[in-house]
Design a protein around this motif. Structure first.
Motif, PDB file in Angstrom:
ATOM      1  N   PRO A 178      -4.297  -8.181 -12.029  1.00 45.68           N
ATOM      2  CA  PRO A 178      -4.110  -9.274 -13.125  1.00 45.68           C
ATOM      3  C   PRO A 178      -2.732  -9.349 -13.711  1.00 45.68           C
ATOM      4  N   LYS A 179      -2.398  -8.137 -14.087  1.00 41.14           N
ATOM      5  CA  LYS A 179      -0.944  -7.954 -14.453  1.00 41.14           C
ATOM      6  C   LYS A 179       0.286  -8.164 -13.550  1.00 41.14           C
ATOM      7  N   THR A 180       0.257  -7.626 -12.676  1.00 39.21           N
ATOM      8  CA  THR A 180       1.404  -7.813 -11.579  1.00 39.21           C
ATOM      9  C   THR A 180       1.418  -8.895 -10.788  1.00 39.21           C
ATOM     10  N   GLY A 181       0.022  -9.249 -10.393  1.00 42.54           N
ATOM     11  CA  GLY A 181      -0.241 -10.144  -9.466  1.00 42.54           C
ATOM     12  C   GLY A 181      -0.456  -9.534  -7.709  1.00 42.54           C
ATOM     13  N   GLU A 182      -0.019  -8.431  -7.722  1.00 41.75           N
ATOM     14  CA  GLU A 182      -0.218  -7.692  -6.583  1.00 41.75           C
ATOM     15  C   GLU A 182      -1.587  -7.552  -5.985  1.00 41.75           C
ATOM     16  N   MET A 183      -1.482  -7.676  -4.547  1.00 39.08           N
ATOM     17  CA  MET A 183      -2.884  -7.622  -4.017  1.00 39.08           C
ATOM     18  C   MET A 183      -2.951  -6.770  -2.865  1.00 39.08           C
ATOM     19  N   GLY A 184      -4.077  -6.151  -2.628  1.00 41.83           N
ATOM     20  CA  GLY A 184      -4.174  -4.967  -1.567  1.00 41.83           C
ATOM     21  C   GLY A 184      -5.419  -4.644  -1.055  1.00 41.83           C
ATOM     22  N   VAL A 185      -5.418  -4.089  -0.180  1.00 43.29           N
ATOM     23  CA  VAL A 185      -6.812  -3.463   0.816  1.00 43.29           C
ATOM     24  C   VAL A 185      -6.611  -2.106   0.948  1.00 43.29           C
ATOM     25  N   ALA A 186      -7.599  -1.319   0.669  1.00 43.51           N
ATOM     26  CA  ALA A 186      -7.760   0.125   1.046  1.00 43.51           C
ATOM     27  C   ALA A 186      -8.961   0.315   1.879  1.00 43.51           C
ATOM     28  N   VAL A 187      -8.790   1.383   2.874  1.00 45.69           N
ATOM     29  CA  VAL A 187     -10.028   1.459   3.616  1.00 45.69           C
ATOM     30  C   VAL A 187     -10.059   2.875   4.082  1.00 45.69           C
ATOM     31  N   GLN A 188     -11.250   3.343   4.594  1.00 53.14           N
ATOM     32  CA  GLN A 188     -11.377   4.524   5.287  1.00 53.14           C
ATOM     33  C   GLN A 188     -12.779   4.436   6.405  1.00 53.14           C
ATOM     34  N   SER A 189     -12.669   4.762   7.405  1.00 51.15           N
ATOM     35  CA  SER A 189     -13.608   4.616   8.301  1.00 51.15           C
ATOM     36  C   SER A 189     -13.590   5.926   9.481  1.00 51.15           C
ATOM     37  N   HIS A 190     -14.878   6.030   9.968  1.00 52.28           N
ATOM     38  CA  HIS A 190     -14.832   6.906  11.060  1.00 52.28           C
ATOM     39  C   HIS A 190     -14.647   6.192  12.270  1.00 52.28           C
TER      40      HIS A 190
ATOM     41  N   GLY B 211     -19.062  10.523   8.925  1.00 52.71           N
ATOM     42  CA  GLY B 211     -18.001  11.371   8.843  1.00 52.71           C
ATOM     43  C   GLY B 211     -16.833  10.505   8.331  1.00 52.71           C
ATOM     44  N   ARG B 212     -15.382  10.804   8.981  1.00 54.32           N
ATOM     45  CA  ARG B 212     -14.370  10.183   8.570  1.00 54.32           C
ATOM     46  C   ARG B 212     -13.328  10.503   9.585  1.00 54.32           C
ATOM     47  N   GLN B 213     -12.376   9.402  10.085  1.00 53.60           N
ATOM     48  CA  GLN B 213     -11.259   9.562  10.876  1.00 53.60           C
ATOM     49  C   GLN B 213     -10.132   9.022  10.464  1.00 53.60           C
ATOM     50  N   SER B 214      -9.886   7.699  10.137  1.00 56.33           N
ATOM     51  CA  SER B 214      -8.654   7.066   9.789  1.00 56.33           C
ATOM     52  C   SER B 214      -8.975   6.314   8.281  1.00 56.33           C
ATOM     53  N   ALA B 215      -7.743   6.097   7.575  1.00 56.22           N
ATOM     54  CA  ALA B 215      -7.763   5.293   6.494  1.00 56.22           C
ATOM     55  C   ALA B 215      -6.277   4.601   6.616  1.00 56.22           C
ATOM     56  N   ALA B 216      -6.349   3.430   5.650  1.00 57.04           N
ATOM     57  CA  ALA B 216      -5.052   2.844   5.379  1.00 57.04           C
ATOM     58  C   ALA B 216      -5.159   1.931   4.099  1.00 57.04           C
ATOM     59  N   ILE B 217      -3.982   1.769   3.586  1.00 54.78           N
ATOM     60  CA  ILE B 217      -3.733   1.210   2.321  1.00 54.78           C
ATOM     61  C   ILE B 217      -2.471   0.049   2.458  1.00 54.78           C
ATOM     62  N   VAL B 218      -2.811  -1.190   1.918  1.00 55.96           N
ATOM     63  CA  VAL B 218      -1.630  -2.084   2.076  1.00 55.96           C
ATOM     64  C   VAL B 218      -1.671  -2.891   0.735  1.00 55.96           C
ATOM     65  N   VAL B 219      -0.785  -2.838   0.266  1.00 56.08           N
ATOM     66  CA  VAL B 219      -0.366  -3.658  -1.091  1.00 56.08           C
ATOM     67  C   VAL B 219       0.932  -4.669  -1.022  1.00 56.08           C
ATOM     68  N   VAL B 220       0.602  -5.881  -1.493  1.00 53.27           N
ATOM     69  CA  VAL B 220       1.782  -6.938  -1.303  1.00 53.27           C
ATOM     70  C   VAL B 220       1.968  -7.251  -2.563  1.00 53.27           C
ATOM     71  N   LYS B 221       3.237  -7.871  -2.882  1.00 53.47           N
ATOM     72  CA  LYS B 221       3.428  -8.462  -4.169  1.00 53.47           C
ATOM     73  C   LYS B 221       2.647  -9.943  -4.227  1.00 53.47           C
ATOM     74  N   GLY B 222       2.781 -10.403  -5.500  1.00 55.82           N
ATOM     75  CA  GLY B 222       1.855 -11.463  -5.836  1.00 55.82           C
ATOM     76  C   GLY B 222       2.469 -12.841  -5.590  1.00 55.82           C
ATOM     77  N   GLU B 223       3.825 -12.833  -5.611  1.00 56.06           N
ATOM     78  CA  GLU B 223       4.686 -13.883  -5.152  1.00 56.06           C
ATOM     79  C   GLU B 223       5.575 -13.617  -3.812  1.00 56.06           C
ATOM     80  N   LYS B 224       5.763 -14.486  -3.094  1.00 55.38           N
ATOM     81  CA  LYS B 224       6.516 -14.079  -1.651  1.00 55.38           C
ATOM     82  C   LYS B 224       7.948 -14.372  -2.033  1.00 55.38           C
ATOM     83  N   GLY B 225       8.682 -13.345  -1.641  1.00 55.08           N
ATOM     84  CA  GLY B 225      10.197 -13.471  -1.784  1.00 55.08           C
ATOM     85  C   GLY B 225      10.511 -14.097  -0.586  1.00 55.08           C
ATOM     86  N   ALA B 226      12.253 -14.135  -0.582  1.00 56.92           N
ATOM     87  CA  ALA B 226      13.067 -14.795   0.513  1.00 56.92           C
ATOM     88  C   ALA B 226      12.802 -13.700   1.674  1.00 56.92           C
ATOM     89  N   ASN B 227      12.649 -12.714   1.606  1.00 54.70           N
ATOM     90  CA  ASN B 227      12.798 -11.648   2.826  1.00 54.70           C
ATOM     91  C   ASN B 227      11.394 -11.138   3.063  1.00 54.70           C
TER      92      ASN B 227
END
Length: 234
Positions: free
Chosen positions: A41-53, A190-206
């Motif tokens: 809520p402070k920066t507007g950044e949004m993200g997903v984090a996940v772990q899976s077997h 158990g466990r095998q892989s993981a990922a994390i993605v975070v993006v900005k709250g506002e879309k930039g030109a690039n």
């Protein structure tokens, strides 16, 4: 234990992992997983984090777009929920409206587990009745934690508590939620892989400036530890 449930669980674990999909659609991977979607809520950044077997969960479960939202699609995965959910939110639908529309169009949604957060912090989640237990989800202020085929039903509440207590930027707080799930028992297989993605709250030109974090561990005995491994600066 119910014998039909036991037989279904045994067959799922012993046979190739394929998802329920609509007629004529190619099967997608079965991703028994825990994940968190969130908006800061402070920066507007949004993200997903996940772990899976599951090998290379990164291209399957987490989806995020700057200025739009974030999605986790798991259990009997229909990947469509990721890109289509983002597209609907980009058109102005809330996370709940987007999720409801996709569920309505999915005749086999009973096996899905999906969570979404939009750019305004609205959250929606769904755990289908056919998700293999322990499975469930829980929401907090602008975030949702969800898991399926866990060792016990305290996993997603542990993630919620850890995220709410965590300090640091969004990526750090997402990581602490995953680590809390692992400490609480994690995936029953158990466990095998993981990922994390975070993006900005506002879309930039690039487009390349819109991603804050995008890390994947494709195959590792301890994927969360590997996600935290320091790397030298170029």
């Amino acid at each position: 234990m119910n014998l039909d449930l036991f037989a279904s669980l045994f067959a799922t674990l012993a046979s190739p992992a394929l998802a329920l999909v609509g007629p004529g659609r190619a099967p997608a991977p079965l991703a028994h997983t825990y994940s968190i979607v969130a908006r800061d809520p402070k920066t507007g950044e949004m993200g997903v984090a996940v772990q899976s077997h599951y090998f290379s969960v990164g291209p399957i479960v987490p989806w995020a777009e700057a200025g739009v939202g974030a999605v986790a699609t798991q259990s009997l995965v229909l990947v469509d929920y990721g890109p289509k959910g983002l597209e609907l939110m980009k058109k102005g639908l809330t996370a709940k409206q987007a999720l409801d529309q996709l569920l309505k169009a999915d005749s086999t949604h009973d096996g899905r587990q999906v969570a979404m957060v939009d750019a305004k912090g609205n959250v929606a989640a769904y755990t289908g009745p056919s998700c293999i237990p322990d499975a469930g989800d829980v929401q907090g202020d602008q975030f949702s934690c969800q898991a399926n085929l866990m060792s016990h039903p305290t996993i997603w509440p542990a993630m919620k508590a850890a995220y709410e207590k965590a300090q640091g930027d969004l990526a750090e707080r997402l990581m602490q939620a995953l680590e809390a799930a692992e400490k609480a028992g994690g995936d029953i297989r158990g466990r095998q892989s993981a990922a994390i993605v975070v993006v900005k709250g506002e879309k930039g030109a690039n487009p390349w400036d819109n991603v804050v974090v995008n890390l994947r561990v494709e195959d590792h005995d301890h994927p969360l530890v590997e996600l935290r491994r320091p790397t030298p600066r170029r």
